[in-house]
Scaffold this motif. Sequence first.
Motif, PDB file in Angstrom:
ATOM      1  N   UNK A 112     -39.091 -12.951 -56.232  1.00 35.34           N
ATOM      2  CA  UNK A 112     -38.331 -14.172 -55.981  1.00 35.34           C
ATOM      3  C   UNK A 112     -39.035 -15.365 -56.611  1.00 35.34           C
ATOM      4  N   UNK A 113     -38.274 -16.205 -57.321  1.00 28.34           N
ATOM      5  CA  UNK A 113     -38.875 -17.399 -57.880  1.00 28.34           C
ATOM      6  C   UNK A 113     -37.844 -18.380 -58.381  1.00 28.34           C
ATOM      7  N   UNK A 114     -38.219 -19.650 -58.393  1.00 28.40           N
ATOM      8  CA  UNK A 114     -37.377 -20.719 -58.933  1.00 28.40           C
ATOM      9  C   UNK A 114     -38.309 -21.781 -59.482  1.00 28.40           C
ATOM     10  N   UNK A 151     -31.212 -25.266 -53.788  1.00 28.90           N
ATOM     11  CA  UNK A 151     -31.539 -23.848 -53.717  1.00 28.90           C
ATOM     12  C   UNK A 151     -31.579 -23.397 -52.269  1.00 28.90           C
ATOM     13  N   UNK A 152     -30.845 -22.320 -51.989  1.00 26.93           N
ATOM     14  CA  UNK A 152     -30.857 -21.685 -50.676  1.00 26.93           C
ATOM     15  C   UNK A 152     -31.221 -20.217 -50.890  1.00 26.93           C
ATOM     16  N   UNK A 153     -32.329 -19.783 -50.290  1.00 23.85           N
ATOM     17  CA  UNK A 153     -32.775 -18.395 -50.393  1.00 23.85           C
ATOM     18  C   UNK A 153     -32.421 -17.690 -49.094  1.00 23.85           C
ATOM     19  N   UNK A 154     -31.842 -16.501 -49.236  1.00 25.61           N
ATOM     20  CA  UNK A 154     -31.420 -15.721 -48.074  1.00 25.61           C
ATOM     21  C   UNK A 154     -32.149 -14.391 -48.008  1.00 25.61           C
ATOM     22  N   UNK A 163     -37.500 -22.503 -44.914  1.00 23.20           N
ATOM     23  CA  UNK A 163     -38.679 -23.117 -45.532  1.00 23.20           C
ATOM     24  C   UNK A 163     -38.696 -22.968 -47.049  1.00 23.20           C
ATOM     25  N   UNK A 164     -37.791 -22.155 -47.602  1.00 26.27           N
ATOM     26  CA  UNK A 164     -37.718 -21.984 -49.054  1.00 26.27           C
ATOM     27  C   UNK A 164     -36.632 -22.847 -49.694  1.00 26.27           C
ATOM     28  N   UNK A 165     -35.970 -23.659 -48.904  1.00 27.40           N
ATOM     29  CA  UNK A 165     -34.983 -24.586 -49.483  1.00 27.40           C
ATOM     30  C   UNK A 165     -35.684 -25.497 -50.478  1.00 27.40           C
TER      31      UNK A 165
END
Length: 172
Positions: A112-114, A151-154, A163-165
Amino acid sequence: MAKVLIVSDSHGLTSELVELKNRHEHEVDLMIHCGDSELEATDNAIENFVTVRGNCDYEIRYQDDVLEETAGKKFFVTHGHLYSVKSSLISLLYRAQEHQANIVCFGHSHILGAEMVQGILFINPGSLRLPRRRMERTYVILDIKEENVYLHVFDFDQGEIMELRDTFTLNK
């Protein structure tokens, strides 16, 4: 304004892809699968996804790279194995620049990464089947509002990982 669901590396899973569609297809404008679905293009589970060929895909109807446009933003979608993304994003960056892409969606590493690289947003949604560096089976939803991308991580099993928003601003 648009919402885009991005998933990758589901490696043969079908019920999870159907579940993702059931959860989100009413709220998103585009669904992207970044390869290694290991499914035929006619499989109901992959229906309505923009899909590319990964290194574990043998479906000849998938392309290596796809360009999509939504909300005035150009998406470059690829699996990543042809661009050596496990070692560097530089080859993928050059290709994205050639296509004047705003957002790059890729997989392959299962990580996972952005991140923003020279004004282009790179998104790897992780893996639904075999995540690396995290335990969660992840996917991403981007909420695009003008130049801002939210960004929304699910976690497939637990819902959004708050916390990853994150928020990114694209170049005009």
